[in-house]
Design an enzyme around this catalytic site. Structure first.
Site, mmCIF file in Angstrom:
data_model
loop_
_atom_site.group_PDB
_atom_site.id
_atom_site.type_symbol
_atom_site.label_atom_id
_atom_site.label_comp_id
_atom_site.label_asym_id
_atom_site.label_seq_id
_atom_site.Cartn_x
_atom_site.Cartn_y
_atom_site.Cartn_z
ATOM 1 N N PHE A 1 60.614 31.870 29.866
ATOM 2 C CA PHE A 1 61.230 31.418 31.105
ATOM 3 C C PHE A 1 60.547 30.128 31.520
ATOM 4 O O PHE A 1 59.394 30.123 31.944
ATOM 5 C CB PHE A 1 61.118 32.435 32.241
ATOM 6 C CG PHE A 1 61.846 31.970 33.470
ATOM 7 C CD1 PHE A 1 63.218 32.113 33.564
ATOM 8 C CD2 PHE A 1 61.167 31.344 34.494
ATOM 9 C CE1 PHE A 1 63.900 31.643 34.677
ATOM 10 C CE2 PHE A 1 61.844 30.876 35.610
ATOM 11 C CZ PHE A 1 63.212 31.018 35.706
ATOM 12 N N ASP B 1 52.901 25.842 29.395
ATOM 13 C CA ASP B 1 53.576 26.029 30.681
ATOM 14 C C ASP B 1 52.745 27.015 31.501
ATOM 15 O O ASP B 1 52.825 28.230 31.325
ATOM 16 C CB ASP B 1 54.988 26.567 30.447
ATOM 17 C CG ASP B 1 55.765 26.784 31.745
ATOM 18 O OD1 ASP B 1 55.121 26.838 32.821
ATOM 19 O OD2 ASP B 1 56.997 26.921 31.693
ATOM 20 N N LYS C 1 54.349 25.619 41.210
ATOM 21 C CA LYS C 1 54.163 26.763 42.094
ATOM 22 C C LYS C 1 52.915 26.666 42.961
ATOM 23 O O LYS C 1 52.945 26.050 44.005
ATOM 24 C CB LYS C 1 54.218 28.062 41.291
ATOM 25 C CG LYS C 1 55.597 28.315 40.678
ATOM 26 C CD LYS C 1 55.803 29.726 40.272
ATOM 27 C CE LYS C 1 57.153 29.932 39.581
ATOM 28 N NZ LYS C 1 58.322 29.676 40.427
#
Length: 407
Positions: free
Chosen positions: A145, A230, A259
């Site tokens: 993801f 990531d 984030k």
């Protein structure tokens, strides 16, 4: 008798009426928050054990982050990258130093940062490695993801993210996560990068086999390929280290961050890499109006200051041990398996008892917010400011949910 004004049903109905149905949220309408706790429109408090998918690593409204945002709001909020503002260099320098890299390219969302990493990897492949035009290939892992843009969903294996959004962007090869042999076979002379999550979050907090990431690093070195990590969900203290990839002593060629970098206040993302990698970009080839804006940089600088002490990494490591011990004790009592590192756990609920969605709905009734993924799995990722007693409270709530289902 006093009539209680219950606002949640109406607020949920209004949200359902006026928004596209691209999310299926739990029936909770949050109005206030502080630390590890949120309060809904009817005054009910919940322990937040999702933390905005790691965007709230430092809790809701951390005083130092709120102060940095307030101070910057009174001075300057946006210039665009047509000019340089007085927070930009400090943010880029601080983040580059935290990552051990030379350069930083700030963006806004995690997906933008992944797209940036893809473009940089391809440009590096053509301009440095010498791959023939139009042939650059990036190898990714199944169940990844990395976001939901059209290019990113082109290499997703999740039908919900991918189906009906084609035609798909070429240039990607997908291999099983954790399978070094499959990865080795997929890398060829046209491969410019391997893009991986050091721990796969959306897939259920999947931790790769010991030695896998070190093996990927060795393969990339041998084949002149960039290793792109990531760390949007796994980074910035979540797993007990600043970056999850550090658990194997591995340094990637490029970090992809987001984030928690925005402190739960503003969307902030970035890629960090050496000058030999990020230096391939030329003026006008990539950018974003709000990328690296003054407000984002001011908050990001304070986030990095919080990480520099190591306090939050240590809290995640220590309290993560407590969380995982409590969850493992539920194995055989409605839990099939527990995975993760630090304050991050994927918990497989026995599907004979309930789905992951049902587990999260029942946890909410017990005052704990979590999120399901892929059937009967739930994810737990509390803010790193959570207390030992709050960790125990969340585990006790899950135990109660499971006990009720087994009666």
């Amino acid at each position: 008798m006093t009539t209680v004004d219950v606002r949640t049903p109406e607020a949920l109905a209004e949200a359902e009426r006026w928004t596209a149905h691209n999310y299926h949220p739990l029936p909770v309408v949050i109005a206030e928050a502080d630390g590890a706790w949120v309060t809904d429109v009817d005054g009910r408090r919940y322990l937040d054990f999702l933390a905005g998918y790691s965007a709230l690593n430092f809790g809701h409204r951390h005083p130092a982050l709120i102060a940095a945002a307030h101070a910057q709001l009174d001075r300057l909020t946006l210039t665009s990258r047509a000019f340089v503002h007085d927070q930009f260099a400090e943010f880029c320098h601080a983040l580059a130093t935290l990552c051990g890299k030379d350069l930083v390219l700030p963006m806004n969302t995690g997906a933008e940062a992944v797209e940036t990493a893809i473009k940089v990897s391809r440009a590096w492949g053509y301009r440095v490695k010498g791959v023939a035009p139009g042939r650059a290939k990036i190898v990714v892992a199944e169940n990844n993801f990395h976001g939901r843009t059209t290019t990113i969903v082109s290499f997703s294996t999740d039908p919900d993210a991918r189906d009906d959004f084609g035609p798909y962007t070429p240039g990607f090869a997908v291999v099983p996560y954790g399978d070094l042999d499959a990865l080795t076979a997929a890398v060829d002379d046209d491969t410019v990068a391997v893009l991986l999550e050091p721990i796969q979050g959306e897939a259920g907090v999947l931790v790769p086999p010991d030695g896998y990431l070190a093996g990927v690093r060795d393969l990339c070195d041998r084949r002149s390929v960039l290793l792109v990590a990531d760390e949007i969900q796994s980074g910035l203290g979540r797993t007990g280290r600043t970056f999850a990839i550090e658990h194997e002593g591995v340094e990637p060629d490029m970090y992809v961050l987001g984030k928690a970098l925005g402190g739960g206040i503003v969307p902030v993302s970035a890629v960090a890499a050496g000058r030999d990698v990020l230096g391939v970009l030329r003026p006008g080839e990539h950018g974003s109006t709000f990328g690296g804006n003054p407000l984002a940089c001011a908050v990001g600088v304070e986030v990095i200051r919080l990480l520099q002490s190591g306090e939050f990494q240590e809290r995640s490591r220590r309290l993560g041990e407590r969380l995982h011990a409590g969850l493992r004790a539920l194995t055989g009592h409605g839990v099939l398996q527990v995975r993760g590192r630090g304050l991050w756990a994927g918990v497989d609920i026995d599907p004979a008892l309930m789905t992951g969605r049902q587990a999260c709905e029942r946890l909410a009734e017990h005052g704990v917010l979590a999120k399901d993924t892929h059937g009967s799995t739930i994810r737990l990722a509390p803010p790193l400011v959570v207390s030992p007693d709050e960790v125990d409270q969340a585990v006790a709530a899950l135990a109660a949910v499971l006990a009720d289902a087994r009666r």
